[in-house]
Design a protein around this motif. Structure first.
Motif, mmCIF file in Angstrom:
data_model
loop_
_atom_site.group_PDB
_atom_site.id
_atom_site.type_symbol
_atom_site.label_atom_id
_atom_site.label_comp_id
_atom_site.label_asym_id
_atom_site.label_seq_id
_atom_site.Cartn_x
_atom_site.Cartn_y
_atom_site.Cartn_z
ATOM 1 N N MET A 151 -2.865 9.766 5.730
ATOM 2 C CA MET A 151 -3.376 10.668 4.556
ATOM 3 C C MET A 151 -1.862 11.077 3.881
ATOM 4 N N VAL A 152 -0.884 11.538 4.593
ATOM 5 C CA VAL A 152 0.555 11.738 3.993
ATOM 6 C C VAL A 152 0.976 10.531 3.386
ATOM 7 N N VAL A 153 1.024 9.205 3.967
ATOM 8 C CA VAL A 153 1.453 8.156 3.256
ATOM 9 C C VAL A 153 0.753 7.869 2.058
ATOM 10 N N ILE A 154 -0.906 7.980 2.071
ATOM 11 C CA ILE A 154 -1.393 7.861 0.620
ATOM 12 C C ILE A 154 -0.901 8.932 -0.462
ATOM 13 N N LEU A 155 -0.987 10.236 -0.063
ATOM 14 C CA LEU A 155 -0.393 11.025 -0.864
ATOM 15 C C LEU A 155 1.041 10.996 -1.688
ATOM 16 N N PHE A 156 1.877 10.363 -0.684
ATOM 17 C CA PHE A 156 2.935 9.931 -1.301
ATOM 18 C C PHE A 156 2.878 8.795 -2.168
ATOM 19 N N GLY A 157 1.874 7.957 -1.788
ATOM 20 C CA GLY A 157 1.755 6.842 -2.704
ATOM 21 C C GLY A 157 0.964 7.056 -4.199
ATOM 22 N N VAL A 158 0.274 8.094 -4.094
ATOM 23 C CA VAL A 158 -0.306 8.644 -5.321
ATOM 24 C C VAL A 158 0.887 9.082 -6.145
ATOM 25 N N LYS A 159 1.888 9.793 -5.926
ATOM 26 C CA LYS A 159 2.865 10.226 -6.571
ATOM 27 C C LYS A 159 3.902 9.232 -6.672
ATOM 28 N N SER A 160 4.146 7.912 -6.060
ATOM 29 C CA SER A 160 5.009 7.194 -6.376
ATOM 30 C C SER A 160 4.650 6.071 -7.511
ATOM 31 N N LYS A 161 5.756 5.672 -8.138
ATOM 32 C CA LYS A 161 5.287 4.758 -9.233
ATOM 33 C C LYS A 161 5.600 3.476 -8.686
ATOM 34 N N LYS A 162 6.687 3.378 -8.092
ATOM 35 C CA LYS A 162 7.198 2.074 -7.439
ATOM 36 C C LYS A 162 6.747 1.536 -6.320
ATOM 37 N N TYR A 163 6.125 2.243 -5.557
ATOM 38 C CA TYR A 163 5.700 1.968 -4.172
ATOM 39 C C TYR A 163 4.315 2.280 -4.002
ATOM 40 N N ARG A 164 3.458 2.607 -5.101
ATOM 41 C CA ARG A 164 2.065 3.105 -5.025
ATOM 42 C C ARG A 164 1.192 2.262 -4.092
ATOM 43 N N PRO A 165 1.070 0.744 -4.450
ATOM 44 C CA PRO A 165 0.187 0.181 -3.897
ATOM 45 C C PRO A 165 0.319 -0.108 -2.327
ATOM 46 N N HIS A 166 1.924 -0.335 -2.039
ATOM 47 C CA HIS A 166 2.195 -0.446 -0.905
ATOM 48 C C HIS A 166 1.805 0.977 0.139
ATOM 49 N N LEU A 167 2.002 1.788 -0.397
ATOM 50 C CA LEU A 167 1.916 3.333 0.330
ATOM 51 C C LEU A 167 0.502 3.243 0.527
ATOM 52 N N ILE A 168 -0.337 3.358 -0.617
ATOM 53 C CA ILE A 168 -1.860 3.613 -0.750
ATOM 54 C C ILE A 168 -2.519 2.476 0.275
ATOM 55 N N GLY A 169 -2.026 1.404 0.185
ATOM 56 C CA GLY A 169 -2.611 0.344 0.952
ATOM 57 C C GLY A 169 -2.539 0.265 2.375
ATOM 58 N N SER A 170 -0.978 0.977 2.766
ATOM 59 C CA SER A 170 -0.847 1.161 4.054
ATOM 60 C C SER A 170 -1.571 2.413 4.730
ATOM 61 N N GLY A 171 -1.660 3.435 3.958
ATOM 62 C CA GLY A 171 -2.328 4.595 4.258
ATOM 63 C C GLY A 171 -3.966 4.141 4.516
ATOM 64 N N ALA A 172 -4.352 3.309 3.488
ATOM 65 C CA ALA A 172 -5.679 3.069 3.659
ATOM 66 C C ALA A 172 -5.969 1.941 4.949
ATOM 67 N N ILE A 173 -5.041 1.442 5.556
ATOM 68 C CA ILE A 173 -5.232 0.509 6.507
ATOM 69 C C ILE A 173 -5.352 1.535 7.679
ATOM 70 N N ILE A 174 -4.495 2.589 7.842
ATOM 71 C CA ILE A 174 -4.394 3.543 9.074
ATOM 72 C C ILE A 174 -5.985 4.373 9.003
ATOM 73 N N LEU A 175 -6.270 4.718 7.727
ATOM 74 C CA LEU A 175 -7.635 5.350 7.628
ATOM 75 C C LEU A 175 -9.023 4.667 8.048
ATOM 76 N N MET A 176 -8.664 3.624 7.493
ATOM 77 C CA MET A 176 -9.768 2.562 8.131
ATOM 78 C C MET A 176 -9.974 2.256 9.627
ATOM 79 N N LEU A 177 -8.847 2.064 10.305
ATOM 80 C CA LEU A 177 -8.729 2.092 11.635
ATOM 81 C C LEU A 177 -9.427 3.401 12.375
#
Length: 181
Positions: free
Chosen positions: A26-52
């Motif tokens: 969740m924290v990784v996704i929230l950082f991704g929401v605020k990040s312009k440069k790494y948004r898809p990387h962080l949101i995607g990583s957080g999503a994989i964690i939450l999917m598991l």
């Protein structure tokens, strides 16, 4: 203190480990929401964690499907796949996943329909963003998941979608530049 920890899912050692894992996602996704440069990387990583977490621990296939869609959307974004390809691909996958959930009996009641509507709203909004309609649809999807998550004991999804809904509706009402509309 024990009651509060139990409320957030920290009941025993396995649930504590899984919930720490999920809250980290969740924290990784929230950082991704605020990040312009790494948004898809962080949101995607957080999503994989939450999917598991959703698939292996909660056994909630609606939430797991949503996180899979978000992860795939992030991969399309990272690979800079043309929206004319990624949009119908994500929508087709979303429709296939949700139809499979429905026909396999994972949506037996109104509550699960809220989960499906929320997940589909976020999936649809992802492919329409950064248009205002995309943020509005994601916000509505997040709102459905705010209602759904507590009933399935998914507090990490409750908190994540509470913040996610707020940020998406905030994006709808804030003035946007011409390129974002």
């Amino acid at each position: 203190m024990t009651a509060i920890l139990n409320f957030f899912g920290f009941v025993d050692l396995p649930s504590t480990i899984w919930n720490l894992f999920a809250y980290a996602g969740m924290v990784v996704i929230l950082f991704g929401v605020k990040s312009k440069k790494y948004r898809p990387h962080l949101i995607g990583s957080g999503a994989i964690i939450l999917m598991l977490f959703a698939f292996l621990f909660l056994r909630d296939y609606i939430l797991a499907s949503l996180q899979l869609l978000i992860g795939i959307s992030a991969i399309f974004e990272i690979a800079q796949v043309n929206k004319k390809i990624s949009t119908p691909s994500v929508l087709t996958l979303a429709l296939a996943l949700f139809l499979a959930l429905i026909f396999e009996g994972y949506v037996p009641d109104f509550l699960r329909w809220l989960g499906i509507l929320g997940a589909f709203g976020i999936a649809l909004g992802l492919v329409l963003a950064p248009k205002r309609s995309g943020f509005a649809i994601m916000g509505a999807g997040g709102a459905f998941l705010v209602v759904y998550a507590p009933f399935v004991g998914a507090w990490v999804f409750f908190f994540l979608n509470l913040i996610f809904t707020y940020l998406n509706f905030k994006a709808v009402i804030e003035p946007q530049t011409e390129s974002n509309q």
